[in-house]
Design a protein around this motif. Structure first.
Motif, PDB file in Angstrom:
ATOM      1  N   VAL A  93      32.378  72.067  86.763  1.00 39.70           N
ATOM      2  CA  VAL A  93      31.144  72.634  86.240  1.00 39.70           C
ATOM      3  C   VAL A  93      30.118  71.523  86.089  1.00 39.70           C
ATOM      4  CG1 VAL A  93      31.815  72.435  83.804  1.00 39.70           C
ATOM      5  CG2 VAL A  93      30.153  74.169  84.498  1.00 39.70           C
ATOM      6  N   GLY A  94      28.880  71.819  86.504  1.00 41.99           N
ATOM      7  CA  GLY A  94      27.771  70.884  86.369  1.00 41.99           C
ATOM      8  C   GLY A  94      26.562  71.599  85.803  1.00 41.99           C
ATOM      9  N   VAL A  95      25.440  70.915  85.800  1.00 42.60           N
ATOM     10  CA  VAL A  95      24.209  71.389  85.172  1.00 42.60           C
ATOM     11  C   VAL A  95      23.195  71.782  86.240  1.00 42.60           C
ATOM     12  CG1 VAL A  95      22.352  70.798  83.560  1.00 42.60           C
ATOM     13  CG2 VAL A  95      24.621  69.738  83.296  1.00 42.60           C
ATOM     14  N   GLN A  96      22.545  72.935  86.027  1.00 42.04           N
ATOM     15  CA  GLN A  96      21.408  73.339  86.858  1.00 42.04           C
ATOM     16  C   GLN A  96      20.307  73.855  85.936  1.00 42.04           C
ATOM     17  OE1 GLN A  96      19.882  76.401  90.351  1.00 42.04           O
ATOM     18  NE2 GLN A  96      21.684  76.885  89.151  1.00 42.04           N
ATOM     19  N   LEU A  97      19.155  73.234  85.977  1.00 48.01           N
ATOM     20  CA  LEU A  97      18.078  73.587  85.053  1.00 48.01           C
ATOM     21  C   LEU A  97      17.036  74.474  85.713  1.00 48.01           C
ATOM     22  CD1 LEU A  97      16.573  73.344  82.389  1.00 48.01           C
ATOM     23  CD2 LEU A  97      15.673  71.129  83.148  1.00 48.01           C
ATOM     24  N   THR A 129      18.740  68.614  77.757  1.00 41.94           N
ATOM     25  CA  THR A 129      19.746  68.243  76.752  1.00 41.94           C
ATOM     26  C   THR A 129      20.365  69.473  76.106  1.00 41.94           C
ATOM     27  OG1 THR A 129      18.594  66.163  76.339  1.00 41.94           O
ATOM     28  CG2 THR A 129      20.167  66.882  74.678  1.00 41.94           C
ATOM     29  N   ARG A 130      19.551  70.475  75.806  1.00 45.79           N
ATOM     30  CA  ARG A 130      20.111  71.706  75.235  1.00 45.79           C
ATOM     31  C   ARG A 130      21.103  72.346  76.202  1.00 45.79           C
ATOM     32  NH1 ARG A 130      15.675  75.271  71.830  1.00 45.79           N
ATOM     33  NH2 ARG A 130      14.632  73.550  70.746  1.00 45.79           N
ATOM     34  N   LEU A 131      20.740  72.364  77.482  1.00 48.89           N
ATOM     35  CA  LEU A 131      21.621  72.971  78.480  1.00 48.89           C
ATOM     36  C   LEU A 131      22.899  72.162  78.646  1.00 48.89           C
ATOM     37  CD1 LEU A 131      22.270  74.964  80.731  1.00 48.89           C
ATOM     38  CD2 LEU A 131      20.776  73.631  82.253  1.00 48.89           C
ATOM     39  N   GLY A 154      11.767  64.884  89.139  1.00 50.50           N
ATOM     40  CA  GLY A 154      10.474  64.336  88.764  1.00 50.50           C
ATOM     41  C   GLY A 154      10.588  62.897  88.323  1.00 50.50           C
ATOM     42  N   PRO A 155       9.490  62.289  87.936  1.00 51.70           N
ATOM     43  CA  PRO A 155       9.482  60.870  87.606  1.00 51.70           C
ATOM     44  C   PRO A 155      10.291  60.515  86.366  1.00 51.70           C
ATOM     45  CG  PRO A 155       7.347  61.883  87.108  1.00 51.70           C
ATOM     46  CD  PRO A 155       8.137  62.888  87.884  1.00 51.70           C
ATOM     47  N   SER A 156      10.547  61.482  85.483  1.00 48.12           N
ATOM     48  CA  SER A 156      11.285  61.201  84.249  1.00 48.12           C
ATOM     49  C   SER A 156      12.755  61.602  84.331  1.00 48.12           C
ATOM     50  CB  SER A 156      10.627  61.941  83.073  1.00 48.12           C
ATOM     51  OG  SER A 156       9.289  61.558  82.918  1.00 48.12           O
ATOM     52  N   THR A 157      13.159  62.240  85.431  1.00 47.75           N
ATOM     53  CA  THR A 157      14.508  62.804  85.487  1.00 47.75           C
ATOM     54  C   THR A 157      15.590  61.732  85.444  1.00 47.75           C
ATOM     55  OG1 THR A 157      13.585  64.576  86.863  1.00 47.75           O
ATOM     56  CG2 THR A 157      15.982  64.429  86.710  1.00 47.75           C
ATOM     57  N   LYS A 158      15.384  60.626  86.144  1.00 45.07           N
ATOM     58  CA  LYS A 158      16.419  59.595  86.199  1.00 45.07           C
ATOM     59  C   LYS A 158      16.785  59.098  84.808  1.00 45.07           C
ATOM     60  CE  LYS A 158      15.507  55.450  87.879  1.00 45.07           C
ATOM     61  NZ  LYS A 158      15.316  54.337  88.841  1.00 45.07           N
ATOM     62  N   ALA A 159      15.807  58.838  83.979  1.00 45.90           N
ATOM     63  CA  ALA A 159      16.081  58.342  82.628  1.00 45.90           C
ATOM     64  C   ALA A 159      16.855  59.378  81.821  1.00 45.90           C
ATOM     65  CB  ALA A 159      14.781  57.988  81.928  1.00 45.90           C
ATOM     66  N   ILE A 160      16.528  60.656  82.002  1.00 51.34           N
ATOM     67  CA  ILE A 160      17.241  61.720  81.289  1.00 51.34           C
ATOM     68  C   ILE A 160      18.707  61.744  81.705  1.00 51.34           C
ATOM     69  CG2 ILE A 160      17.396  64.214  80.964  1.00 51.34           C
ATOM     70  CD1 ILE A 160      14.341  64.305  81.420  1.00 51.34           C
ATOM     71  N   LEU A 161      18.961  61.662  82.997  1.00 56.38           N
ATOM     72  CA  LEU A 161      20.337  61.691  83.489  1.00 56.38           C
ATOM     73  C   LEU A 161      21.105  60.467  83.010  1.00 56.38           C
ATOM     74  CD1 LEU A 161      19.864  63.050  87.132  1.00 56.38           C
ATOM     75  CD2 LEU A 161      20.070  64.295  84.972  1.00 56.38           C
ATOM     76  N   HIS A 162      20.479  59.312  83.060  1.00 50.83           N
ATOM     77  CA  HIS A 162      21.123  58.096  82.558  1.00 50.83           C
ATOM     78  C   HIS A 162      21.544  58.259  81.107  1.00 50.83           C
ATOM     79  CE1 HIS A 162      19.135  55.174  85.671  1.00 50.83           C
ATOM     80  NE2 HIS A 162      20.211  55.764  86.150  1.00 50.83           N
TER      81      HIS A 162
END
Length: 329
Positions: A93-97, A129-131, A154-162
């Motif tokens: 199972v993984g995440v899809q937003l 994060t909620r998901l 998007g430009p902020s996604t990498k930091a969120i995933l990290h």
């Protein structure tokens, strides 16, 4: 994450591991693809068809990766069905937003905001994060993989995933351009897995599409131009000059898919990432399965492609095994 990778970012794998395949399922609500996005006009009726699909996969020896969005993780029935397969080690199972159905609901619902990477950084982070947390709680395992709905990095996604423990992204749809819809442009991105970053490590597994035909080696330069000429891409495909083929049962004929597998292997692609949307498992949800016969053809496609890959020694794999086999520093 939208920076074109350089050659030295290409991921390598343990000797004898590749080539392998990964079956990804965009596991999501059913909605009318021809109408504007809404917060509430959707259903989960197709969830009752997932047990048939899971049994089919197990017979093939395939462990699907269910990339789950908010309406799915909120469904007790979906958690029961998918959770059972995950607990038995027969699925991941993984995440899809999908931001338009994922709280908090602070943005206007429109096409631009349907790409999560277009949202303000803090709103994208809060939705993600909620998901992610709901998936860990609902399935009892921390997800390590992500696909942005509509491939909307998007430009902020990498930091969120990290920051949230995601190790593998599979949002890049190589060779496709969504910029006319205010989405990302992946036309020049490679099919080959690559390291988005090394510290911390984030591996990209692009969704597999290939160019095939007499002019395939010039596909990256020619195909975008053909799409801007009326019927240009269709003529090039019918004449065997150039065709862009997606590894999906949704809209790709079986014969073309087999040839795409051959083209991917000829190009030395180590991981073939197949994909489709879970609502296609029941008729009437997507443009690809209008009837029970269409659903049966989806299963026939999967049977045919996996038999073809097996004949070419492409083994089914999982995100966990692909991650373990990659060339970590």
């Amino acid at each position: 994450m939208l920076r074109l990778p350089t050659a030295d970012q290409a991921a390598q794998f343990a000797p004898g591991f590749a080539p392998v395949s990964l079956l990804t399922v965009d596991t999501e609500e059913g909605f009318d693809w021809d109408k504007p996005f809404t917060r509430d006009q959707h259903d989960l009726d197709h969830v009752e068809q997932i047990p048939r699909f899971q049994s089919f996969c197990e017979e093939l020896g395939v462990s699907p990766l269910y990339l789950v969005d908010w309406p799915i993780v909120q469904s007790a029935r979906a958690r029961e069905i998918i959770g059972d397969a995950v607990r038995r080690g027969k699925a991941e199972v993984g995440v899809q937003l999908h931001p338009w159905v994922n709280p908090p609901f602070d943005e206007e619902v429109n096409t631009f905001n349907s790409f999560a990477g277009n949202l303000p950084a803090e709103l994208e982070r809060e939705k993600f994060t909620r998901l992610r947390d709901a998936i860990e709680e609902g399935f009892g395992t921390a997800p390590i993989s992500y696909r942005a709905g509509r491939y909307g990095l998007g430009p902020s996604t990498k930091a969120i995933l990290h920051d949230t423990g995601i190790r593998v992204d599979t949002s890049v749809r190589a060779l496709f351009d969504y910029s006319e819809q205010d989405g990302p442009n992946y036309e020049d991105f490679p099919n080959h897995p690559y390291w988005v970053s090394r510290e911390p490590e984030l591996l990209e597994l692009p969704v597999t599409s290939v160019y095939r035909g007499a002019l395939r080696r010039s596909g990256a330069a020619l195909f975008p131009k053909l799409t801007r000429i009326p019927r240009g891409a269709g003529i090039a495909s019918r004449t065997g000059l150039l065709e862009r083929v997606r590894l999906t049962p949704e809209g790709t004929p079986l014969g073309a898919a087999k040839k795409a597998v051959d083209a991917a292997l000829d190009a030395g692609l180590p991981v073939l990432v197949l994909s489709f949307h879970s609502p296609s498992l029941a008729p009437g949800n997507t443009p690809y399965t209008h009837s029970d016969a269409d659903v049966d053809r989806l299963y026939d496609w999967l049977s045919g492609v996996y038999a073809h890959m097996a004949a070419h020694k492409v083994a089914p794999s999982t995100v966990a095994d692909i991650w373990a086999a990659a060339d970590h520093d």
